[in-house]
Scaffold this motif. Structure first.
Motif, PDB file in Angstrom:
ATOM      1  N   LEU A  74      61.205  63.698   1.300  1.00 20.81           N
ATOM      2  CA  LEU A  74      62.095  62.622   0.855  1.00 20.81           C
ATOM      3  C   LEU A  74      61.910  61.395   1.736  1.00 20.81           C
ATOM      4  CD1 LEU A  74      65.474  64.382   0.049  1.00 20.81           C
ATOM      5  CD2 LEU A  74      64.056  63.068  -1.520  1.00 20.81           C
ATOM      6  N   GLY A  75      61.820  60.256   1.128  1.00 21.83           N
ATOM      7  CA  GLY A  75      61.707  59.005   1.865  1.00 21.83           C
ATOM      8  C   GLY A  75      60.394  58.807   2.596  1.00 21.83           C
ATOM      9  N   ALA A  76      59.392  59.587   2.274  1.00 26.57           N
ATOM     10  CA  ALA A  76      58.104  59.493   2.967  1.00 26.57           C
ATOM     11  C   ALA A  76      57.384  58.194   2.628  1.00 26.57           C
ATOM     12  CB  ALA A  76      57.213  60.674   2.594  1.00 26.57           C
ATOM     13  N   THR A  77      56.537  57.793   3.531  1.00 28.86           N
ATOM     14  CA  THR A  77      55.569  56.745   3.242  1.00 28.86           C
ATOM     15  C   THR A  77      54.340  57.464   2.726  1.00 28.86           C
ATOM     16  OG1 THR A  77      56.439  55.323   4.986  1.00 28.86           O
ATOM     17  CG2 THR A  77      54.195  54.875   4.229  1.00 28.86           C
ATOM     18  N   VAL A  78      53.813  57.012   1.606  1.00 30.44           N
ATOM     19  CA  VAL A  78      52.670  57.668   0.985  1.00 30.44           C
ATOM     20  C   VAL A  78      51.467  56.742   1.093  1.00 30.44           C
ATOM     21  CG1 VAL A  78      51.735  58.641  -1.145  1.00 30.44           C
ATOM     22  CG2 VAL A  78      54.150  58.984  -0.563  1.00 30.44           C
ATOM     23  N   LEU A  79      50.410  57.266   1.667  1.00 28.45           N
ATOM     24  CA  LEU A  79      49.173  56.512   1.859  1.00 28.45           C
ATOM     25  C   LEU A  79      48.140  57.012   0.863  1.00 28.45           C
ATOM     26  CD1 LEU A  79      47.489  54.536   3.643  1.00 28.45           C
ATOM     27  CD2 LEU A  79      46.930  56.512   5.065  1.00 28.45           C
ATOM     28  N   SER A  80      47.499  56.073   0.194  1.00 25.96           N
ATOM     29  CA  SER A  80      46.456  56.427  -0.742  1.00 25.96           C
ATOM     30  C   SER A  80      45.329  55.421  -0.636  1.00 25.96           C
ATOM     31  CB  SER A  80      47.012  56.450  -2.160  1.00 25.96           C
ATOM     32  OG  SER A  80      46.009  56.868  -3.051  1.00 25.96           O
ATOM     33  N   SER A  81      44.175  55.838  -1.103  1.00 23.20           N
ATOM     34  CA  SER A  81      43.008  54.966  -0.994  1.00 23.20           C
ATOM     35  C   SER A  81      42.956  53.956  -2.119  1.00 23.20           C
ATOM     36  CB  SER A  81      41.727  55.797  -1.005  1.00 23.20           C
ATOM     37  OG  SER A  81      41.588  56.423  -2.262  1.00 23.20           O
ATOM     38  N   ALA A  82      42.358  52.844  -1.795  1.00 18.52           N
ATOM     39  CA  ALA A  82      42.027  51.817  -2.775  1.00 18.52           C
ATOM     40  C   ALA A  82      40.615  51.395  -2.412  1.00 18.52           C
ATOM     41  CB  ALA A  82      42.998  50.648  -2.693  1.00 18.52           C
ATOM     42  N   GLN A  83      39.659  52.252  -2.786  1.00 13.94           N
ATOM     43  CA  GLN A  83      38.285  52.010  -2.395  1.00 13.94           C
ATOM     44  C   GLN A  83      37.800  50.689  -2.961  1.00 13.94           C
ATOM     45  OE1 GLN A  83      35.661  55.246  -3.122  1.00 13.94           O
ATOM     46  NE2 GLN A  83      33.957  54.273  -2.083  1.00 13.94           N
ATOM     47  N   LEU A  84      37.092  49.943  -2.126  1.00 13.42           N
ATOM     48  CA  LEU A  84      36.622  48.624  -2.526  1.00 13.42           C
ATOM     49  C   LEU A  84      35.400  48.740  -3.422  1.00 13.42           C
ATOM     50  CD1 LEU A  84      36.954  46.797   0.901  1.00 13.42           C
ATOM     51  CD2 LEU A  84      38.514  46.701  -1.034  1.00 13.42           C
ATOM     52  N   HIS A  85      35.533  48.258  -4.624  1.00  9.99           N
ATOM     53  CA  HIS A  85      34.451  48.188  -5.599  1.00  9.99           C
ATOM     54  C   HIS A  85      34.533  46.814  -6.246  1.00  9.99           C
ATOM     55  CE1 HIS A  85      33.356  52.411  -5.538  1.00  9.99           C
ATOM     56  NE2 HIS A  85      34.623  52.733  -5.634  1.00  9.99           N
ATOM     57  N   TRP A 119      48.647  51.204   0.032  1.00 14.03           N
ATOM     58  CA  TRP A 119      47.301  51.308  -0.524  1.00 14.03           C
ATOM     59  C   TRP A 119      46.334  50.838   0.542  1.00 14.03           C
ATOM     60  CZ3 TRP A 119      47.043  53.609  -5.212  1.00 14.03           C
ATOM     61  CH2 TRP A 119      48.223  53.663  -5.934  1.00 14.03           C
ATOM     62  N   MET A 120      45.416  51.705   0.913  1.00 11.49           N
ATOM     63  CA  MET A 120      44.499  51.431   2.012  1.00 11.49           C
ATOM     64  C   MET A 120      43.094  51.180   1.483  1.00 11.49           C
ATOM     65  SD  MET A 120      44.725  51.484   5.331  1.00 11.49           S
ATOM     66  CE  MET A 120      43.554  51.254   6.622  1.00 11.49           C
ATOM     67  N   PRO A 121      42.650  49.931   1.508  1.00  9.46           N
ATOM     68  CA  PRO A 121      41.275  49.674   1.072  1.00  9.46           C
ATOM     69  C   PRO A 121      40.276  50.079   2.155  1.00  9.46           C
ATOM     70  CG  PRO A 121      42.308  47.635   1.766  1.00  9.46           C
ATOM     71  CD  PRO A 121      43.353  48.716   1.884  1.00  9.46           C
ATOM     72  N   TYR A 122      39.135  50.561   1.713  1.00 11.98           N
ATOM     73  CA  TYR A 122      38.060  50.917   2.637  1.00 11.98           C
ATOM     74  C   TYR A 122      36.742  50.867   1.887  1.00 11.98           C
ATOM     75  CZ  TYR A 122      37.944  55.467   0.358  1.00 11.98           C
ATOM     76  OH  TYR A 122      37.838  56.464  -0.565  1.00 11.98           O
ATOM     77  N   SER A 123      35.684  50.855   2.654  1.00  8.05           N
ATOM     78  CA  SER A 123      34.350  50.919   2.053  1.00  8.05           C
ATOM     79  C   SER A 123      33.752  52.285   2.386  1.00  8.05           C
ATOM     80  CB  SER A 123      33.457  49.809   2.614  1.00  8.05           C
ATOM     81  OG  SER A 123      33.127  50.090   3.955  1.00  8.05           O
ATOM     82  N   PRO A 124      32.793  52.750   1.612  1.00  8.71           N
ATOM     83  CA  PRO A 124      32.136  54.023   1.946  1.00  8.71           C
ATOM     84  C   PRO A 124      31.527  54.020   3.349  1.00  8.71           C
ATOM     85  CG  PRO A 124      31.603  53.395  -0.297  1.00  8.71           C
ATOM     86  CD  PRO A 124      32.351  52.229   0.325  1.00  8.71           C
ATOM     87  N   ARG A 125      31.042  52.886   3.788  1.00  9.45           N
ATOM     88  CA  ARG A 125      30.458  52.793   5.135  1.00  9.45           C
ATOM     89  C   ARG A 125      31.532  53.028   6.208  1.00  9.45           C
ATOM     90  NH1 ARG A 125      27.033  47.641   7.027  1.00  9.45           N
ATOM     91  NH2 ARG A 125      25.423  48.971   7.881  1.00  9.45           N
ATOM     92  N   GLU A 126      32.711  52.421   6.031  1.00  7.74           N
ATOM     93  CA  GLU A 126      33.796  52.626   6.994  1.00  7.74           C
ATOM     94  C   GLU A 126      34.222  54.098   7.036  1.00  7.74           C
ATOM     95  OE1 GLU A 126      36.052  48.320   6.705  1.00  7.74           O
ATOM     96  OE2 GLU A 126      36.300  49.770   5.081  1.00  7.74           O
TER      97      GLU A 126
END
Length: 192
Positions: A74-85, A119-126
């Motif tokens: 309950l009340g968690a912060t949820v982190l998910s990917s937003a891969q850069l394309h 939403w955490m953006p990242y690249s495959p290289r990172e």
């Protein structure tokens, strides 16, 4: 533009969902999902847990999403990917805006109004740098693993990337050390 260091959330759930790309043309088919949780506690540091599962076509999208939603605190912060394309825009560089198209993660956010989604953006290289630095295997699929296991690796790699790019150094160090200890215990359990 470098973002300002933040405090790691008290309760953080990292969600990774693997989709069968061939099946996506004919509808949504989730082949694996993982929820990696980090809960900070004053008295004993941090608690880590990982739940990962593989799925086939007999599991409905609604069942899978419901299972994920039930595993979040309950009340968690949820982190998910937003891969850069190039064809997958992220609205703001800080990663706080969700992708434009509704997907499973957007549905999770709608089902749980008590959560805060990052939403955490990242690249495959990172991500390759993170996985190499922590020797967690490549979440991009260097070895063949069940989709649930693969999603578990992706969730942990995303959390480590978040930890090192967004969190304060003092927290970063003790949380990374705690995760290393948890990981060693989990690996030892797998051998028994």
């Amino acid at each position: 533009m470098k973002s300002e260091a933040i405090r790691h959330p008290t309760s953080l759930c990292v969600i990774a969902i693997r989709r069968n790309l061939a099946a996506q043309r004919h509808g949504s088919f989730i082949e694996g999902a993982a929820v990696f949780s980090v809960v900070k506690c004053r008295d004993w540091g941090a608690r880590f847990s990982l739940e990962a599962r593989s799925f086939d076509e007999t599991h409905s999208r609604a069942q899978i999403i419901d299972g994920i939603v039930q595993r979040m605190a309950l009340g968690a912060t949820v982190l998910s990917s937003a891969q850069l394309h190039p064809d997958y825009p992220v609205h703001r560089v800080d990663g706080s805006s969700p992708p434009a198209a509704a997907n499973e993660l957007t549905l999770i956010e709608r089902a749980r109004p008590d959560i805060e989604m990052l939403w955490m953006p990242y690249s495959p290289r990172e991500m390759a740098y993170v996985t190499a630095a922590y020797d967690i295997g490549s979440p991009m699929g260097a070895r063949i693993r069940p989709p649930g296991s693969q999603a578990g690796l992706e969730a942990q790699a995303l959390w480590l990337y978040f930890l090192w790019t967004r969190c304060r150094p003092k927290e970063r160090n003790w949380l990374a050390s705690g995760w290393e200890a948890w990981r060693a215990i989990e690996r030892a359990r797998a051998l028994v």
